[in-house]
Design a protein around this motif. Structure first.
Motif, PDB file in Angstrom:
ATOM      1  N   LEU A  43      59.480   4.264  62.370  1.00  0.00           N
ATOM      2  CA  LEU A  43      60.090   5.094  63.412  1.00  0.00           C
ATOM      3  C   LEU A  43      59.645   6.553  63.286  1.00  0.00           C
ATOM      4  O   LEU A  43      59.374   7.232  64.292  1.00  0.00           O
ATOM      5  CB  LEU A  43      61.618   5.002  63.323  1.00  0.00           C
ATOM      6  CG  LEU A  43      62.228   3.685  63.816  1.00  0.00           C
ATOM      7  CD1 LEU A  43      63.713   3.639  63.480  1.00  0.00           C
ATOM      8  CD2 LEU A  43      62.034   3.542  65.339  1.00  0.00           C
ATOM      9  N   GLU A  44      59.562   7.045  62.043  1.00  0.00           N
ATOM     10  CA  GLU A  44      59.135   8.416  61.810  1.00  0.00           C
ATOM     11  C   GLU A  44      57.680   8.606  62.242  1.00  0.00           C
ATOM     12  O   GLU A  44      57.317   9.615  62.852  1.00  0.00           O
ATOM     13  CB  GLU A  44      59.299   8.779  60.327  1.00  0.00           C
ATOM     14  CG  GLU A  44      60.715   9.096  59.915  1.00  0.00           C
ATOM     15  CD  GLU A  44      61.246  10.280  60.702  1.00  0.00           C
ATOM     16  OE1 GLU A  44      60.619  11.356  60.714  1.00  0.00           O
ATOM     17  OE2 GLU A  44      62.310  10.113  61.345  1.00  0.00           O
ATOM     18  N   CYS A  45      56.854   7.615  61.909  1.00  0.00           N
ATOM     19  CA  CYS A  45      55.447   7.700  62.320  1.00  0.00           C
ATOM     20  C   CYS A  45      55.335   7.716  63.841  1.00  0.00           C
ATOM     21  O   CYS A  45      54.538   8.478  64.409  1.00  0.00           O
ATOM     22  CB  CYS A  45      54.675   6.506  61.763  1.00  0.00           C
ATOM     23  SG  CYS A  45      54.411   6.571  59.974  1.00  0.00           S
ATOM     24  N   HIS A  46      56.154   6.888  64.478  1.00  0.00           N
ATOM     25  CA  HIS A  46      56.131   6.825  65.933  1.00  0.00           C
ATOM     26  C   HIS A  46      56.579   8.165  66.533  1.00  0.00           C
ATOM     27  O   HIS A  46      56.004   8.652  67.515  1.00  0.00           O
ATOM     28  CB  HIS A  46      57.060   5.691  66.396  1.00  0.00           C
ATOM     29  CG  HIS A  46      57.054   5.497  67.884  1.00  0.00           C
ATOM     30  ND1 HIS A  46      55.919   5.138  68.600  1.00  0.00           N
ATOM     31  CD2 HIS A  46      58.045   5.627  68.789  1.00  0.00           C
ATOM     32  CE1 HIS A  46      56.210   5.049  69.870  1.00  0.00           C
ATOM     33  NE2 HIS A  46      57.509   5.339  70.025  1.00  0.00           N
ATOM     34  N   ARG A  47      57.611   8.812  65.912  1.00  0.00           N
ATOM     35  CA  ARG A  47      58.103  10.111  66.394  1.00  0.00           C
ATOM     36  C   ARG A  47      57.029  11.188  66.242  1.00  0.00           C
ATOM     37  O   ARG A  47      56.807  11.993  67.148  1.00  0.00           O
ATOM     38  CB  ARG A  47      59.352  10.504  65.607  1.00  0.00           C
ATOM     39  CG  ARG A  47      60.077  11.738  66.134  1.00  0.00           C
ATOM     40  CD  ARG A  47      61.368  11.949  65.385  1.00  0.00           C
ATOM     41  NE  ARG A  47      61.113  12.305  64.001  1.00  0.00           N
ATOM     42  CZ  ARG A  47      60.847  13.571  63.608  1.00  0.00           C
ATOM     43  NH1 ARG A  47      60.796  14.564  64.482  1.00  0.00           N
ATOM     44  NH2 ARG A  47      60.636  13.824  62.344  1.00  0.00           N
ATOM     45  N   VAL A  48      56.328  11.192  65.095  1.00  0.00           N
ATOM     46  CA  VAL A  48      55.270  12.177  64.845  1.00  0.00           C
ATOM     47  C   VAL A  48      54.156  12.014  65.870  1.00  0.00           C
ATOM     48  O   VAL A  48      53.610  12.999  66.398  1.00  0.00           O
ATOM     49  CB  VAL A  48      54.729  12.042  63.412  1.00  0.00           C
ATOM     50  CG1 VAL A  48      53.475  12.888  63.223  1.00  0.00           C
ATOM     51  CG2 VAL A  48      55.804  12.464  62.407  1.00  0.00           C
ATOM     52  N   ARG A  96      54.364  10.851  68.890  1.00  0.00           N
ATOM     53  CA  ARG A  96      54.811  11.346  70.195  1.00  0.00           C
ATOM     54  C   ARG A  96      54.758  12.872  70.258  1.00  0.00           C
ATOM     55  O   ARG A  96      54.393  13.463  71.274  1.00  0.00           O
ATOM     56  CB  ARG A  96      56.240  10.862  70.469  1.00  0.00           C
ATOM     57  CG  ARG A  96      56.262   9.417  70.981  1.00  0.00           C
ATOM     58  CD  ARG A  96      57.646   9.006  71.476  1.00  0.00           C
ATOM     59  NE  ARG A  96      58.579   8.905  70.359  1.00  0.00           N
ATOM     60  CZ  ARG A  96      59.735   9.514  70.316  1.00  0.00           C
ATOM     61  NH1 ARG A  96      60.087  10.312  71.302  1.00  0.00           N
ATOM     62  NH2 ARG A  96      60.543   9.388  69.278  1.00  0.00           N
ATOM     63  N   ILE A  97      55.145  13.536  69.148  1.00  0.00           N
ATOM     64  CA  ILE A  97      55.106  15.004  69.106  1.00  0.00           C
ATOM     65  C   ILE A  97      53.670  15.498  69.228  1.00  0.00           C
ATOM     66  O   ILE A  97      53.367  16.442  69.979  1.00  0.00           O
ATOM     67  CB  ILE A  97      55.746  15.532  67.796  1.00  0.00           C
ATOM     68  CG1 ILE A  97      57.258  15.255  67.814  1.00  0.00           C
ATOM     69  CG2 ILE A  97      55.481  17.014  67.603  1.00  0.00           C
ATOM     70  CD1 ILE A  97      57.944  15.515  66.488  1.00  0.00           C
ATOM     71  N   LEU A  98      52.766  14.864  68.521  1.00  0.00           N
ATOM     72  CA  LEU A  98      51.350  15.257  68.566  1.00  0.00           C
ATOM     73  C   LEU A  98      50.787  15.067  69.977  1.00  0.00           C
ATOM     74  O   LEU A  98      50.031  15.900  70.481  1.00  0.00           O
ATOM     75  CB  LEU A  98      50.533  14.451  67.549  1.00  0.00           C
ATOM     76  CG  LEU A  98      50.770  14.817  66.070  1.00  0.00           C
ATOM     77  CD1 LEU A  98      50.046  13.813  65.168  1.00  0.00           C
ATOM     78  CD2 LEU A  98      50.250  16.235  65.794  1.00  0.00           C
ATOM     79  N   LYS A  99      51.155  13.973  70.626  1.00  0.00           N
ATOM     80  CA  LYS A  99      50.670  13.724  71.986  1.00  0.00           C
ATOM     81  C   LYS A  99      51.165  14.788  72.956  1.00  0.00           C
ATOM     82  O   LYS A  99      50.436  15.253  73.827  1.00  0.00           O
ATOM     83  CB  LYS A  99      51.143  12.346  72.461  1.00  0.00           C
ATOM     84  CG  LYS A  99      50.316  11.193  71.918  1.00  0.00           C
ATOM     85  CD  LYS A  99      50.800   9.875  72.542  1.00  0.00           C
ATOM     86  CE  LYS A  99      49.911   8.724  72.089  1.00  0.00           C
ATOM     87  NZ  LYS A  99      50.384   7.449  72.664  1.00  0.00           N
ATOM     88  N   ARG A 100      52.438  15.199  72.769  1.00  0.00           N
ATOM     89  CA  ARG A 100      53.005  16.206  73.644  1.00  0.00           C
ATOM     90  C   ARG A 100      52.294  17.542  73.459  1.00  0.00           C
ATOM     91  O   ARG A 100      52.000  18.258  74.416  1.00  0.00           O
ATOM     92  CB  ARG A 100      54.504  16.347  73.355  1.00  0.00           C
ATOM     93  CG  ARG A 100      55.270  17.058  74.480  1.00  0.00           C
ATOM     94  CD  ARG A 100      56.755  17.187  74.169  1.00  0.00           C
ATOM     95  NE  ARG A 100      57.354  15.900  73.855  1.00  0.00           N
ATOM     96  CZ  ARG A 100      57.976  15.643  72.717  1.00  0.00           C
ATOM     97  NH1 ARG A 100      58.054  16.562  71.792  1.00  0.00           N
ATOM     98  NH2 ARG A 100      58.507  14.455  72.503  1.00  0.00           N
ATOM     99  N   LYS A 101      52.030  17.867  72.188  1.00  0.00           N
ATOM    100  CA  LYS A 101      51.350  19.142  71.902  1.00  0.00           C
ATOM    101  C   LYS A 101      49.957  19.143  72.494  1.00  0.00           C
ATOM    102  O   LYS A 101      49.499  20.145  73.048  1.00  0.00           O
ATOM    103  CB  LYS A 101      51.286  19.372  70.392  1.00  0.00           C
ATOM    104  CG  LYS A 101      52.562  19.992  69.828  1.00  0.00           C
ATOM    105  CD  LYS A 101      52.308  20.474  68.409  1.00  0.00           C
ATOM    106  CE  LYS A 101      53.404  21.434  67.969  1.00  0.00           C
ATOM    107  NZ  LYS A 101      53.345  22.711  68.662  1.00  0.00           N
TER     108      LYS A 101
END
Length: 794
Positions: free
Chosen positions: A778-783, A785-790
């Motif tokens: 889940l943490e990897c998935h959250r990271v 998503r953050i990278l994609k947004r940036k």
């Protein structure tokens, strides 16, 4: 199996059959001491045996009762195969050993039977053939019926391991003399021992193994515990020490031959078993008919056979019935009463030996007609039998064609070998026409003989409708509509529920009675609940009294996708009850406008598993129900007369006897040119048996499950069964055999709780690891998503 304990063999002495003379092949030994008149019934059993080449030695162990001595003399005078030998009293074991020692030197097999027990009339023949077909086996025994003092069936898988702690056998069996002498016989002096059990253990210790026939060939009279048995029980501790001593001599598992079994391979079929001495029956002027059927169970085709053989002229016809597929025979005793002799090949032979036994029957009985009905194995044999016995007429009887079953069912089987069949009969003209026009059979070689109904049994005058309605708790203010059938796909039970749902919308004062069981019963019960139909439907389950259900019914329903000509329709009309039926098979040949309504079948047979029925078809049934219920009295008056006009069992039997006589008058030529091709015909049988291997294995497993409670013997036991065996061993060693079951439940519960404890210990870290991995993911998935947004913002 539902056993009728009143049908004890040997109640009467049958007319003696005449055979060509031959020296004895089997020795029967009966130890006797102050015997009661029960030995006279045993004498009838011995003299009624279908295999004639035996000697019977009655060994009088010093009897003092004068009445017993008169019984012995009377029996000895009954037949020249019976010998009476007197000796001083030495006990049961010594008497049996004495009998074997004084038996004919020419016999290789000996059968022990006590003076008050009984034998099925085919026992000697089946055991003898099984022993000849399996020359390495040392003895042969059957399942047992306990009677008189206790009424029960004794049927268990054989187990050499279990035999160390529990005697699974009685003394009655067919034994090779070679094996008997190898262990020195019984060799126990005196009384009150477990001599039978010890004898079997001695055989097992030397690696001798048995054949277990899976039919009830032996009747064991259960008396009060007295005499020898009481003495043996009183010496139980001493006897169990002896058992433990002999059990320890068994160093390895001894595997039996257990029937039924599936072990057919490419090694091919046997045309004959060389060591068998074939008796030659003579002097019987009756027409001998060999009938091949798949089984003897509850069904329309089986009922036709049973009705025919019960009513056929016994002064003119001799019936030998051969079944070829394993099943829990609820009707075997009925067929044994109706036929001169009954053999179930699956209970004592491997399939590679079926053909040899059929030929053995043809030659020993001098068969006049081969009659195959619904047996696929029989159809595969017909080309070979026609070639081997070219002048022997062949007849088959078919109840319907089935397009969802091998694109034609038995009609296809018959058509495939039609060139060797002299006459094919159907229970309806519709199926007859299909065989001619679709399968291209010669019209001269086919015909129709309608099945019939017992109009005396199914007579409404014999039933009190008011009392029966009270018995079944049926309200008097409703129209009763019944369906009596097996609840499976052919009967379209899901369509039935649609019909019920539609009917109650327009007619509230109805009650549907559904009598029968089957694989779809629970599903339609569920539909009844969810659709709110329980007020209008009563599920009666499988009924042993369909006549009573007809008696309380106003009309019956048949919505099958396939029928030949349904037996339930005959019975219903005989009881004065009109029928609403689908237009399938020959239903409209029986159900005319005066006695019911025929409804068009709007579904193709190949769509049998499509449960989306058309509203038109459902409405047609509803209209038929409403039509009859609005004028019940007129319909009911015509129903019974329709049966009396030509559809009774007596009509059917008379027509079948006429067909038999026509076959006997055929001038068949010797097709000698075909004899050069027997190898091809054997290979075709071989290919059929291999193709049928999976189906036969399933039947074997179902039989074992229903009769023995398990699909297979101890060699494939479940873990639970193995634990029970170990607990039984422990209980015997501790001299507490009666507590074996208690030990099992105690240890099994401990093991079960231990298993749960270990699993729970393992489960905690397993769950923690699982949660940790899930958190990381889940943490990897959250990271990500953050990278994609940036990246997208940039």
């Amino acid at each position: 199996m539902n056993i009728d304990y009143t049908l004890e063999p040997g109640r009467v002495l049958n007319k003696k059959r005449e055979y060509n003379k031959h020296k004895p092949v089997i020795s029967i030994v009966t130890p006797a001491w102050n015997s009661s008149d029960k030995i006279l019934q045993l004498a009838n059993c011995i003299l009624n045996q279908t295999y004639p080449y035996y000697e019977w030695l009655i060994i009088d162990d010093g009897s003092t009762n004068k009445e017993s001595l008169r019984y012995f003399d009377k029996i000895q005078a009954m037949d020249d195969r019976i010998s009476l030998l007197h000796k001083e009293n030495e006990g049961l074991s010594r008497t049996r050993d004495y009998g074997v020692a004084h038996s004919s030197k020419e016999t290789k097999l000996v059968v022990f039977i006590d003076d008050d027990d009984l034998l099925d009339p085919t026992y000697l023949e089946t055991a003898y053939y099984a022993m000849c077909a399996n020359p390495n086996a040392s003895w042969c025994y059957s399942d047992i019926i306990n009677f008189e003092g206790e009424e029960s069936a004794w049927n268990k898988f054989f187990s050499s391991e279990r035999m160390k702690y529990e005697n699974l056998l009685v003394s009655q069996a067919m034994i090779r003399k070679e094996a008997f002498y190898d262990v020195g016989g019984f060799q126990i002096e005196g009384n009150g021992y477990y001599e039978d059990w010890i004898f079997w253990l001695k055989l097992l210790a030397k690696g001798h193994f048995p054949i277990h026939m899976s039919y009830y060939g032996f009747w064991y009279r259960r008396k009060k515990v007295s005499g020898q048995l009481k003495l043996a029980h009183s010496n139980h501790k001493r006897n169990m020490k002896q058992i433990a001593f002999y059990a320890e001599q068994i160093k390895s598992v001894v595997r039996p031959i257990e029937f039924p079994r599936e072990n057919y391979h490419w090694d091919g079929i046997r045309e004959q078993v060389d060591s068998v001495v074939i008796p030659k029956q003579k002097g019987d002027k009756r027409v001998h008919i060999l009938v091949m059927v798949p089984w003897m169970t509850l069904g329309g085709a089986d009922k036709f056979n049973l009705d025919l053989f019960q009513r056929i002229d016994k002064e003119k016809y001799f019936i030998t019935l051969v079944a070829m597929q394993p099943t829990d025979y609820r009707w075997r005793q009925k067929f044994e009463c109706a036929c001169d002799e009954v053999f179930d090949l699956s209970t004592f032979l491997d399939r590679k030996d079926y053909l040899s036994f059929v030929q053995y029957l043809i030659e020993s009985r001098k068969v006049d007609i081969i009659f195959n009905t619904n047996s696929q194995v029989g159809y595969s044999f017909l080309p070979y039998l026609h070639t081997k016995y070219p002048k022997l007429p062949i007849l088959d009887y078919i109840h319907m064609e089935e397009w969802y079953n091998r694109n034609g069912g038995y009609s296809r089987d018959s058509a495939a070998v039609g060139s060797v069949i002299d006459k094919t009969l159907f229970c309806n003209k519709n199926s007859e026409n299909i065989l001619v026009h679709y399968f291209k059979r010669d019209p001269q070689s086919v015909g129709t003989v309608y099945i019939g109904v017992d109009e005396k049994k199914f007579d409404p005058k014999h039933y009190n409708k008011k009392k029966l309605r009270e018995k079944y708790q049926i309200p008097t203010n409703r129209t009763i509509i019944s369906l009596i059938a097996r609840i499976d796909y052919q009967k379209r039970p899901f369509l039935l529920m649609e019909i019920i749902k539609k009917t109650v919308q327009v007619k509230q004062n109805v009650l549907f009675l559904i009598a029968g069981d089957g694989p779809l019963l629970d599903e339609i019960k569920g539909i009844s609940r969810t659709e709110g139909l329980d007020e209008f439907v009563r599920f009666l389950g499988k009924s042993e009294y369909p006549d009573e259900i007809y008696a309380i019914s106003d009309l019956t329903l048949n919505c099958s996708i396939k029928e030949g000509l349904a037996l339930t329709s005959y019975e219903s009309l005989a009881m004065g009850v009109p029928v609403v039926s689908s237009d399938v098979g020959g239903q409209k040949e029986l159900i005319c406008d005066e006695v019911g309504v025929i409804v068009p079948c709007l579904q193709k047979e190949e769509d049998i598993f499509d449960f989306s029925y058309s509203s038109s078809e459902v409405q047609n049934y509803v209209d038929g129900i409403l039509k009859i219920s609005s004028d019940l009295t007129r319909y009911q008056k015509a129903c019974r007369q329709r049966i009396l006009d030509g559809f009774t069992i007596n009509n059917m039997v008379q027509n079948m006897e006429e067909e038999f006589q026509k076959l006997l008058k055929l001038q068949k030529t010797d097709s000698s040119t075909l004899s050069d091709h027997l190898d091809i015909m054997k290979e075709l049988i071989n290919m059929f048996l291999l193709a049928d291997k999976g189906q036969y294995q399933w039947l074997v497993e179902q039989y074992n499950l229903s009769v023995y409670g398990s699909k297979s013997s101890e060699y494939e036991m479940s873990r639970k069964e193995r634990i029970f065996l170990k607990c039984q061993e422990l209980a015997v060693r501790l001299r507490i055999p009666e507590e074996a079951e208690l030990c099992f439940h105690f240890f099994y519960e401990i093991l079960r709780q231990l298993k749960h404890f270990v699993e729970s210990i393992i489960m905690v870290p397993y769950l923690l690891i699982k949660l940790f991995i899930k958190f990381i993911l889940l943490e990897c998935h959250r990271v990500v998503r953050i990278l994609k947004r940036k990246l997208s913002d940039d």
